[in-house]
Design a protein around this motif. Structure first.
Motif, PDB file in Angstrom:
ATOM      1  N   VAL A  81       0.853  -1.174   0.000  1.00 21.23           N
ATOM      2  CA  VAL A  81       0.000   0.000   0.000  1.00 21.23           C
ATOM      3  C   VAL A  81       0.892   1.227   0.000  1.00 21.23           C
ATOM      4  CG1 VAL A  81      -1.696   1.316   1.282  1.00 21.23           C
ATOM      5  CG2 VAL A  81      -1.827  -1.158   1.222  1.00 21.23           C
ATOM      6  N   LEU A  82       0.768   2.066  -1.014  1.00 22.07           N
ATOM      7  CA  LEU A  82       1.489   3.326  -1.110  1.00 22.07           C
ATOM      8  C   LEU A  82       0.501   4.402  -1.532  1.00 22.07           C
ATOM      9  CD1 LEU A  82       4.623   2.082  -3.102  1.00 22.07           C
ATOM     10  CD2 LEU A  82       4.433   2.344  -0.656  1.00 22.07           C
ATOM     11  N   VAL A  83       0.876   5.677  -1.387  1.00 24.82           N
ATOM     12  CA  VAL A  83       0.054   6.783  -1.854  1.00 24.82           C
ATOM     13  C   VAL A  83       0.382   7.040  -3.310  1.00 24.82           C
ATOM     14  CG1 VAL A  83      -0.528   9.205  -1.549  1.00 24.82           C
ATOM     15  CG2 VAL A  83       0.039   7.792   0.443  1.00 24.82           C
ATOM     16  N   LEU A  84      -0.636   6.969  -4.190  1.00 20.95           N
ATOM     17  CA  LEU A  84      -0.401   7.156  -5.615  1.00 20.95           C
ATOM     18  C   LEU A  84      -0.291   8.644  -5.952  1.00 20.95           C
ATOM     19  CD1 LEU A  84      -2.945   4.622  -7.117  1.00 20.95           C
ATOM     20  CD2 LEU A  84      -0.560   4.277  -6.536  1.00 20.95           C
ATOM     21  N   VAL A  85       0.673   8.980  -6.799  1.00 24.37           N
ATOM     22  CA  VAL A  85       0.778  10.316  -7.361  1.00 24.37           C
ATOM     23  C   VAL A  85       0.740  10.145  -8.867  1.00 24.37           C
ATOM     24  CG1 VAL A  85       2.139  12.423  -7.566  1.00 24.37           C
ATOM     25  CG2 VAL A  85       2.151  11.132  -5.423  1.00 24.37           C
ATOM     26  N   LEU A  86      -0.421  10.343  -9.477  1.00 26.82           N
ATOM     27  CA  LEU A  86      -0.576  10.143 -10.906  1.00 26.82           C
ATOM     28  C   LEU A  86      -0.222  11.444 -11.621  1.00 26.82           C
ATOM     29  CD1 LEU A  86      -3.899   8.132 -10.928  1.00 26.82           C
ATOM     30  CD2 LEU A  86      -1.545   7.311 -10.806  1.00 26.82           C
ATOM     31  N   THR A  87       0.765  11.389 -12.502  1.00 24.55           N
ATOM     32  CA  THR A  87       1.248  12.588 -13.169  1.00 24.55           C
ATOM     33  C   THR A  87       0.667  12.734 -14.564  1.00 24.55           C
ATOM     34  OG1 THR A  87       3.162  11.332 -13.960  1.00 24.55           O
ATOM     35  CG2 THR A  87       3.408  12.527 -11.896  1.00 24.55           C
ATOM     36  N   VAL A 174     -10.205 -10.322 -12.204  1.00 25.47           N
ATOM     37  CA  VAL A 174      -9.215  -9.397 -11.676  1.00 25.47           C
ATOM     38  C   VAL A 174      -9.575  -8.003 -12.166  1.00 25.47           C
ATOM     39  CG1 VAL A 174      -6.773  -8.770 -11.525  1.00 25.47           C
ATOM     40  CG2 VAL A 174      -7.436 -11.187 -11.716  1.00 25.47           C
ATOM     41  N   VAL A 175      -9.740  -7.075 -11.234  1.00 21.36           N
ATOM     42  CA  VAL A 175     -10.167  -5.713 -11.548  1.00 21.36           C
ATOM     43  C   VAL A 175      -9.156  -4.731 -10.971  1.00 21.36           C
ATOM     44  CG1 VAL A 175     -11.973  -3.982 -11.177  1.00 21.36           C
ATOM     45  CG2 VAL A 175     -12.596  -6.365 -11.575  1.00 21.36           C
ATOM     46  N   ALA A 176      -8.816  -3.699 -11.722  1.00 19.75           N
ATOM     47  CA  ALA A 176      -7.945  -2.634 -11.227  1.00 19.75           C
ATOM     48  C   ALA A 176      -8.794  -1.644 -10.445  1.00 19.75           C
ATOM     49  CB  ALA A 176      -7.245  -1.933 -12.392  1.00 19.75           C
ATOM     50  N   THR A 177      -8.562  -1.573  -9.145  1.00 18.09           N
ATOM     51  CA  THR A 177      -9.347  -0.659  -8.309  1.00 18.09           C
ATOM     52  C   THR A 177      -8.623  -0.421  -7.009  1.00 18.09           C
ATOM     53  OG1 THR A 177     -11.547  -0.248  -7.375  1.00 18.09           O
ATOM     54  CG2 THR A 177     -10.696  -2.481  -7.186  1.00 18.09           C
ATOM     55  N   ASP A 178      -8.866   0.725  -6.403  1.00 22.33           N
ATOM     56  CA  ASP A 178      -8.288   1.065  -5.108  1.00 22.33           C
ATOM     57  C   ASP A 178      -9.396   1.641  -4.244  1.00 22.33           C
ATOM     58  OD1 ASP A 178      -6.905   1.989  -2.923  1.00 22.33           O
ATOM     59  OD2 ASP A 178      -5.272   2.868  -4.071  1.00 22.33           O
ATOM     60  N   PRO A 179      -9.874   0.894  -3.246  1.00 25.58           N
ATOM     61  CA  PRO A 179     -11.012   1.370  -2.452  1.00 25.58           C
ATOM     62  C   PRO A 179     -10.701   2.625  -1.656  1.00 25.58           C
ATOM     63  CG  PRO A 179     -10.038  -0.602  -1.477  1.00 25.58           C
ATOM     64  CD  PRO A 179      -9.415  -0.437  -2.817  1.00 25.58           C
ATOM     65  N   GLY A 183     -13.259   5.717  -7.770  1.00 25.66           N
ATOM     66  CA  GLY A 183     -13.486   6.510  -8.967  1.00 25.66           C
ATOM     67  C   GLY A 183     -12.242   7.127  -9.565  1.00 25.66           C
ATOM     68  N   LYS A 184     -11.097   7.037  -8.889  1.00 27.51           N
ATOM     69  CA  LYS A 184      -9.864   7.631  -9.387  1.00 27.51           C
ATOM     70  C   LYS A 184      -9.111   6.621 -10.248  1.00 27.51           C
ATOM     71  CE  LYS A 184     -10.340  11.486  -7.050  1.00 27.51           C
ATOM     72  NZ  LYS A 184     -10.545  12.784  -7.723  1.00 27.51           N
ATOM     73  N   PRO A 185      -8.361   7.098 -11.254  1.00 27.46           N
ATOM     74  CA  PRO A 185      -7.548   6.175 -12.059  1.00 27.46           C
ATOM     75  C   PRO A 185      -6.533   5.447 -11.192  1.00 27.46           C
ATOM     76  CG  PRO A 185      -7.697   8.326 -13.113  1.00 27.46           C
ATOM     77  CD  PRO A 185      -8.267   8.482 -11.729  1.00 27.46           C
ATOM     78  N   VAL A 186      -6.170   4.260 -11.604  1.00 31.08           N
ATOM     79  CA  VAL A 186      -5.176   3.472 -10.884  1.00 31.08           C
ATOM     80  C   VAL A 186      -4.124   2.999 -11.881  1.00 31.08           C
ATOM     81  CG1 VAL A 186      -6.778   2.717  -9.090  1.00 31.08           C
ATOM     82  CG2 VAL A 186      -6.511   1.346 -11.153  1.00 31.08           C
ATOM     83  N   ILE A 187      -3.012   2.506 -11.353  1.00 20.27           N
ATOM     84  CA  ILE A 187      -1.925   2.035 -12.197  1.00 20.27           C
ATOM     85  C   ILE A 187      -2.061   0.532 -12.390  1.00 20.27           C
ATOM     86  CG2 ILE A 187       0.583   1.857 -12.436  1.00 20.27           C
ATOM     87  CD1 ILE A 187       0.817   4.281 -10.622  1.00 20.27           C
ATOM     88  N   SER A 190      -0.811  -4.681 -16.463  1.00 20.52           N
ATOM     89  CA  SER A 190      -1.363  -5.806 -17.207  1.00 20.52           C
ATOM     90  C   SER A 190      -0.985  -5.689 -18.678  1.00 20.52           C
ATOM     91  CB  SER A 190      -2.888  -5.835 -17.060  1.00 20.52           C
ATOM     92  OG  SER A 190      -3.448  -6.875 -17.822  1.00 20.52           O
ATOM     93  N   GLY A 191      -0.229  -6.681 -19.156  1.00  9.58           N
ATOM     94  CA  GLY A 191       0.149  -6.700 -20.558  1.00  9.58           C
ATOM     95  C   GLY A 191       1.403  -5.929 -20.882  1.00  9.58           C
ATOM     96  N   GLY A 192       2.103  -5.369 -19.877  1.00 12.63           N
ATOM     97  CA  GLY A 192       3.335  -4.665 -20.214  1.00 12.63           C
ATOM     98  C   GLY A 192       3.720  -3.634 -19.184  1.00 12.63           C
ATOM     99  N   ALA A 193       4.219  -2.479 -19.667  1.00  8.54           N
ATOM    100  CA  ALA A 193       4.736  -1.444 -18.782  1.00  8.54           C
ATOM    101  C   ALA A 193       3.601  -0.799 -17.991  1.00  8.54           C
ATOM    102  CB  ALA A 193       5.463  -0.391 -19.608  1.00  8.54           C
ATOM    103  N   PRO A 194       3.907  -0.221 -16.820  1.00  8.84           N
ATOM    104  CA  PRO A 194       2.863   0.432 -16.024  1.00  8.84           C
ATOM    105  C   PRO A 194       2.162   1.539 -16.797  1.00  8.84           C
ATOM    106  CG  PRO A 194       4.861   0.128 -14.728  1.00  8.84           C
ATOM    107  CD  PRO A 194       5.210  -0.234 -16.134  1.00  8.84           C
ATOM    108  N   ARG A 195       0.846   1.628 -16.608  1.00  9.18           N
ATOM    109  CA  ARG A 195       0.041   2.657 -17.264  1.00  9.18           C
ATOM    110  C   ARG A 195      -1.160   2.920 -16.379  1.00  9.18           C
ATOM    111  NH1 ARG A 195      -4.255  -0.091 -20.045  1.00  9.18           N
ATOM    112  NH2 ARG A 195      -4.037  -2.347 -19.767  1.00  9.18           N
ATOM    113  N   THR A 196      -1.806   4.046 -16.556  1.00 14.85           N
ATOM    114  CA  THR A 196      -2.996   4.349 -15.786  1.00 14.85           C
ATOM    115  C   THR A 196      -4.226   3.810 -16.510  1.00 14.85           C
ATOM    116  OG1 THR A 196      -3.110   6.537 -16.820  1.00 14.85           O
ATOM    117  CG2 THR A 196      -2.028   6.389 -14.682  1.00 14.85           C
ATOM    118  N   VAL A 197      -5.149   3.270 -15.744  1.00 12.75           N
ATOM    119  CA  VAL A 197      -6.404   2.756 -16.280  1.00 12.75           C
ATOM    120  C   VAL A 197      -7.544   3.275 -15.420  1.00 12.75           C
ATOM    121  CG1 VAL A 197      -5.300   0.665 -17.183  1.00 12.75           C
ATOM    122  CG2 VAL A 197      -6.322   0.635 -14.896  1.00 12.75           C
ATOM    123  N   ALA A 198      -8.750   3.170 -15.916  1.00 12.44           N
ATOM    124  CA  ALA A 198      -9.912   3.642 -15.173  1.00 12.44           C
ATOM    125  C   ALA A 198     -10.190   2.727 -13.985  1.00 12.44           C
ATOM    126  CB  ALA A 198     -11.132   3.694 -16.095  1.00 12.44           C
TER     127      ALA A 198
END
Length: 345
Positions: A81-87, A174-179, A183-187, A190-198
């Motif tokens: 668990v870390l604090v996300l900083v999406l740039t 498997v779902v990308a989500t952070d409770p 509603g915020k994007p998450v990293i 899946s399938g390669g390099a890190p990226r932001t997804v809904a």
């Protein structure tokens, strides 16, 4: 990817340790097949994006499992668990300093023997559901790289829901989500390099026909309800040297990904924990999903392991691992949270 890199990848994962007969002449289970596909995909992506200096991705195994299931664990079982900083969607994700769970100041630590007793009483009263195959777990995964040009660590929050039937069929989601940030994007990687997804993006969905797993999964039997038999079960199925507390916690993590224990199985787990050397009460704590629990910690090998239990019925709510020494190779410091996962009903 050529055969040689794949062979080298499997050698590094060590899916079948020498002298370990438990995985001979058995097919990969569904989780291992998924993990192998994702591991190979990540390796291919890193090769295609490699700069002049080599770069490698490090994922903490923590001794969770042995055999072919380690391939899956290398991808999906390690969490933090870390604090996300999406740039921004098109930029490299980064993370801020992680914050470990802290027991409430002045709270009284409940002895593990008392929690085990409460769990056994709850089992005697009955009610609830029995042991079932599969699990529902929220995982925050730290992706780390080393070497020149390595990216900062990133957090890969995922929710896994796995259900298996007695006939060996089942489903996996498997779902990308952070409770913590609905509603915020998450990293995701899946399938390669890190990226932001809904938030809520489906990373994997599968339905497995009957016979995909043998009855009761890789073990061939359902987890037992007594502490003595549970110790033997963990040793046989997960290769646990259960007199070693970190090994016991790692084996229990694997068990809880494969199974959701009933009341009696939970009591057996708590009785093992009560006898574990060096596992001490740390006080009351609120877990990552906002649930009240009791924390128990153990320090070894540069890590502090914390297991959070529901004191009313002994259920395992979560397990956290925190660095106690700096790891400059991966840009982490003592006190940074390396892994966390939270189990849900």
């Amino acid at each position: 990817m050529t055969d040689e890199p794949e062979l080298e990848l499997l050698r590094r994962a060590d899916p079948v340790p020498a002298g370990d007969p438990r995985w001979r002449d058995r097919p990969l289970d569904a989780r291992a097949e998924l993990g192998l596909r994702r591991l190979l995909a990540a390796e291919a992506a890193s090769e295609g994006a490699a700069a002049s200096a080599p770069r490698r991705t490090a994922r903490r195994l923590g001794g969770l499992v042995t055999g072919l299931a380690a391939v899956a664990a290398a991808v999906v079982a390690v969490v933090a668990v870390l604090v996300l900083v999406l740039t921004g969607t098109g930029t490299t994700p980064a993370v801020a300093a992680p914050v470990a769970l802290r027991p409430l100041a002045g709270s009284r630590g409940v002895p593990l023997a008392d929690v085990a007793g409460a769990a056994r009483e709850a089992a005697a009263r009955g009610g609830g559901t029995g042991t079932r195959r599969g699990s529902h777990v929220m995982m925050w995964s730290m992706g780390m790289e080393s070497g020149p040009g390595a990216r900062p660590p990133v957090i890969l929050p995922e929710e896994h829901l796995t259900r298996w039937n007695a006939d060996g069929g089942g489903t996996e989601l498997v779902v990308a989500t952070d409770p913590r940030h609905p509603g915020k994007p998450v990293i995701s990687d899946s399938g390669g390099a890190p990226r932001t997804v809904a938030d809520g993006a489906v990373l994997h969905r599968a339905a497995y026909p009957p016979g995909t797993l043998p009855p009761y999964g890789r073990s061939g039997t359902e987890p037992p309800d007594s502490a003595k038999e549970m110790r033997g079960y963990l040793s046989q199925v997960y290769g646990c040297a259960c007199a070693d507390t970190p090994a016991l916690l790692d084996a229990l993590t694997s068990l809880l990904h494969d199974w959701t224990p009933g009341l009696s199985g939970t009591a057996a787990v708590d009785e093992l924990l009560a006898a574990a050397p060096g596992l001490r009460p740390a006080g009351a704590v609120t877990d990552r999903l906002g649930r009240p629990g009791q924390a128990y910690v153990h320090d070894a090998d540069g890590l502090r392991r914390m297991i959070v239990l529901d004191p009313a019925d002994g259920r395992v709510l979560g397990i956290e691992e925190t660095f106690t020494r700096d790891q400059p190779e991966y840009r982490v410091r003592a006190g940074d949270v390396m892994s966390y996962q939270a189990w849900m009903d």
